[in-house]
Write a protein that holds these residues in place. Structure first.
Motif, mmCIF file in Angstrom:
data_model
loop_
_atom_site.group_PDB
_atom_site.id
_atom_site.type_symbol
_atom_site.label_atom_id
_atom_site.label_comp_id
_atom_site.label_asym_id
_atom_site.label_seq_id
_atom_site.Cartn_x
_atom_site.Cartn_y
_atom_site.Cartn_z
ATOM 1 N N PHE A 266 40.350 74.454 -33.505
ATOM 2 C CA PHE A 266 40.914 74.537 -32.166
ATOM 3 C C PHE A 266 40.113 73.648 -31.227
ATOM 4 O O PHE A 266 39.002 73.973 -30.820
ATOM 5 N N SER B 156 55.186 70.124 -29.912
ATOM 6 C CA SER B 156 54.402 71.343 -29.795
ATOM 7 C C SER B 156 53.728 71.386 -28.429
ATOM 8 O O SER B 156 53.174 70.383 -27.966
ATOM 9 N N ASN C 63 51.581 73.696 -25.075
ATOM 10 C CA ASN C 63 50.832 74.858 -24.606
ATOM 11 C C ASN C 63 51.823 75.968 -24.280
ATOM 12 O O ASN C 63 52.882 75.710 -23.693
ATOM 13 N N VAL D 87 46.411 81.299 -28.550
ATOM 14 C CA VAL D 87 46.348 80.967 -29.972
ATOM 15 C C VAL D 87 45.881 82.145 -30.819
ATOM 16 O O VAL D 87 45.965 82.102 -32.047
ATOM 17 N N ALA E 68 44.943 72.284 -33.634
ATOM 18 C CA ALA E 68 45.672 72.529 -32.391
ATOM 19 C C ALA E 68 44.695 72.424 -31.226
ATOM 20 O O ALA E 68 43.480 72.345 -31.420
ATOM 21 N N TYR E 69 45.236 72.454 -30.008
ATOM 22 C CA TYR E 69 44.418 72.265 -28.806
ATOM 23 C C TYR E 69 44.695 73.345 -27.775
ATOM 24 O O TYR E 69 45.797 73.899 -27.709
ATOM 25 N N THR F 221 50.853 68.949 -26.739
ATOM 26 C CA THR F 221 49.550 68.656 -27.325
ATOM 27 C C THR F 221 49.699 68.349 -28.819
ATOM 28 O O THR F 221 50.694 68.720 -29.441
ATOM 29 N N PHE G 118 49.435 68.596 -32.853
ATOM 30 C CA PHE G 118 49.482 69.722 -33.778
ATOM 31 C C PHE G 118 49.648 69.147 -35.186
ATOM 32 O O PHE G 118 50.631 68.471 -35.479
ATOM 33 N N GLN H 237 51.420 77.221 -28.916
ATOM 34 C CA GLN H 237 50.157 77.743 -29.441
ATOM 35 C C GLN H 237 50.344 79.050 -30.196
ATOM 36 O O GLN H 237 49.681 79.296 -31.214
ATOM 37 N N VAL I 279 50.844 79.502 -34.127
ATOM 38 C CA VAL I 279 49.740 79.745 -35.055
ATOM 39 C C VAL I 279 49.662 81.231 -35.379
ATOM 40 O O VAL I 279 49.524 81.628 -36.542
#
Length: 543
Positions: free
Chosen positions: A46, A186, A188, A201, A405-406, A466, A468, A487, A490
């Motif tokens: 992450f 993908s 936020n 997440v 992911a972020y 973001t 992914f 998010q 996940v």
């Protein structure tokens, strides 16, 4: 759907499987857990503060100047929803409203990897979208200052926010995309900075802020949810973390997270965060909550552990406020005094001992987490490549999926607006007008825990797009997935893979898009089993 038997290393040895005996030193007791896919280990890396266009806007075409790692795409590489010629040469952010920052997107060179942190507040991000015109990024999220003198400033205006990297700097990520699967749709789960992303997440939920305290008065990090409670939309430290700041707003959250579901199912798991182990003294002499590491790229020292990046510390059921150490390596992933909260070195130690938890969330120490201002793509790459290389050389690789992911976009420009799946109408909103996210009178799809099915206030989303990626022998090679995800996707994959059920209480997991299209489970053995070992410095594929 087929079921698959999850087998621990110690069980595998009893069954006569070809496992390196050295890996069994601290293996867990035999267990048999049914999964719905061949994936028995999920590792979530992450990262911090990157928009899709910031890393992949020109994928798969890199400039390839002399002296930099060269990237040439494989034949038949699919295109992504990135920066088109029109967006590169006649971008809507040339809008005069942006003032001196009005600019087209521009390439950041490899020696400009360390950039200024941009404005990524929930309201600023919404305003940069300008009701879908996507044309106010410099004036709303741009930051003109903060670039350390070690690297040349590419601009002295807020136009910095329009910068992007290509495959000569984020080379490792581009090579992972070539050999595994990437999603270019993908987002936020909601707008805002690190803490909301970290919470989403693991729980798909930021409503239910409780036990809040503030030394300096009310915080802009929370907003009234319209149901008598509070919703998190910003950064603040966990209430009881021994490393939390001594001033400012602190809070915890109610409700469940995915750790609660994993515990109920008897599965091993952990959040592994750089700097969490307070007993270590770093080479530069720092220790405890003030441990810091000097970046080999920038020469700057950064504090390893950031409390508001550790989401499980906000929940009573999963917090480890004093950073208590696990009993031993064999207990990592199990419920003991550490309560599933560890340092990043604990993950490597457990893996080397043959004890890989079913679910691992990895958060690098801050100089390697990708966050602009304290990290950079080159230090981030070294961390990610080290994790993936180590996994590929382990006995667990054939049953593992790495998800990258972020937490948020940092405010960096991205040209694609996602759908509004959860509207909100508070003073913290400005997506479709003043105090507005969505259309007044509509009912968002996510109910709050006390809402009786009505709308959740303050959770405007989806937010910014973001990166992914899925890295696994079961991932489709050189594949770009356009499934709408966020998010909380996940969380949904973990829930579905182990039949854990849903978190409930308004969690976004209930409506999250699935990531299974990034895998190929049609055969009994993985079709993408060739290891892709990268150089951690260059990001290039090793022979």
């Amino acid at each position: 759907m087929r079921s698959f038997l999850s087998v621990s290393v110690s069980t595998a040895m009893l069954m006569g499987m070809a496992i390196d005996p050295s890996l069994a030193v601290a293996a867990q007791a035999p267990s048999a857990v049914t999964t719905t896919t061949p994936i028995q280990h999920v590792v979530v890396i992450f990262g911090e503060n990157i928009s899709f266009d910031h890393y992949f806007g020109t994928y798969p075409k890199a400039l390839n100047p002399p002296g930099q790692p060269r990237f040439v795409a494989l034949p038949n590489t699919p295109a992504v929803n990135g920066l088109t010629p029109a967006l590169l040469t006649s971008n809507p952010n040339l809008n005069p409203t942006n003032g001196a920052g009005a600019t087209n997107p521009f390439r950041l060179n490899r020696n400009q990897a360390l950039t200024a942190d941009q404005n990524h507040g929930a309201l600023a991000e919404q305003q940069s979208f300008d009701n879908g015109l996507m044309d106010l990024f410099p004036s709303k999220t741009g930051n003109a200052g903060g670039t350390p003198v070690l690297y040349p400033a590419v601009t002295n205006t807020k136009g910095m926010v329009m910068g992007y990297f290509d495959g000569n700097t984020v080379t490792g990520y581009w090579n992972y995309a070539q050999h595994f699967a990437m999603n270019d749709n993908s987002y936020n789960t909601q707008f805002g900075p690190s803490t909301p992303g970290a919470l989403n997440v693991i729980s798909g939920q930021t409503n239910g802020v409780i036990a809040s305290t503030s030394v300096n008065g009310p915080s802009s990090a929370v907003v009234a949810d319209g149901q008598g409670g509070l919703t998190d939309i910003g950064d603040y430290d966990p209430l009881a973390d021994v490393c939390s700041s001594s001033t400012g707003y602190h809070a915890d959250l109610s409700g469940k997270n995915v750790g609660d579901l994993l515990n109920a199912a008897g599965l091993s798991w952990g959040w592994f965060n750089g700097g969490f182990d307070l007993t270590i003294t770093n080479p530069n002499g720092t220790t405890g909550c003030k441990r810091s590491t000097i970046s080999p790229i920038t020469g700057l020292a950064e504090t390893d552990y950031v409390p508001h990046h550790q989401p499980f510390q906000y929940y009573q059921s999963t917090k480890n406020p004093n950073h208590t150490r696990p009993s031993n390596i064999a207990s990592i992933g199990l419920t003991d005094a550490a309560n599933h909260q560890y340092d990043i070195h604990d993950w490597f130690d457990a893996l080397a001992a043959g004890n890989l938890p079913a679910v691992s969330y990895l958060k690098a120490q801050s100089y390697q987490d990708g966050h602009p201002g304290n990290s950079n793509p080159l230090d981030e790459q070294a961390f990610v490549v080290n994790v993936v290389n180590t996994l590929q050389k382990s006995a667990f690789w054939s049953s593992t999926a790495v998800i990258i992911a972020y937490d948020d976009s940092d405010g960096w420009y991205d040209h694609q607006m996602g759908p509004i799946v959860n509207g909100s109408f508070t003073t913290a909103d400005g997506l479709t007008g003043t105090n507005s996210c969505g259309t007044a009178g509509t009912t968002p799809v996510l109910p709050g825990p006390n809402s009786g099915g009505q709308s959740v206030q303050g959770r405007c989303g989806f937010g910014v797009r973001t990166p992914f990626l899925v890295i696994s022998p079961w991932a489709k090679p050189n594949y770009v997935d356009a499934t709408l995800t966020d998010q909380s996707s996940v969380v949904r994959f973990i829930e579905d893979n182990w039949n854990l059920g849903r978190i409930g209480g308004g969690s976004a997991d209930a409506q999250a898009g699935v990531i299974t299209n990034m895998f190929d489970f049609s055969k009994t053995t993985p079709q993408n089993s060739t290891a892709v070992i990268l150089d951690p410095v260059t990001g290039l594929v090793q022979p």
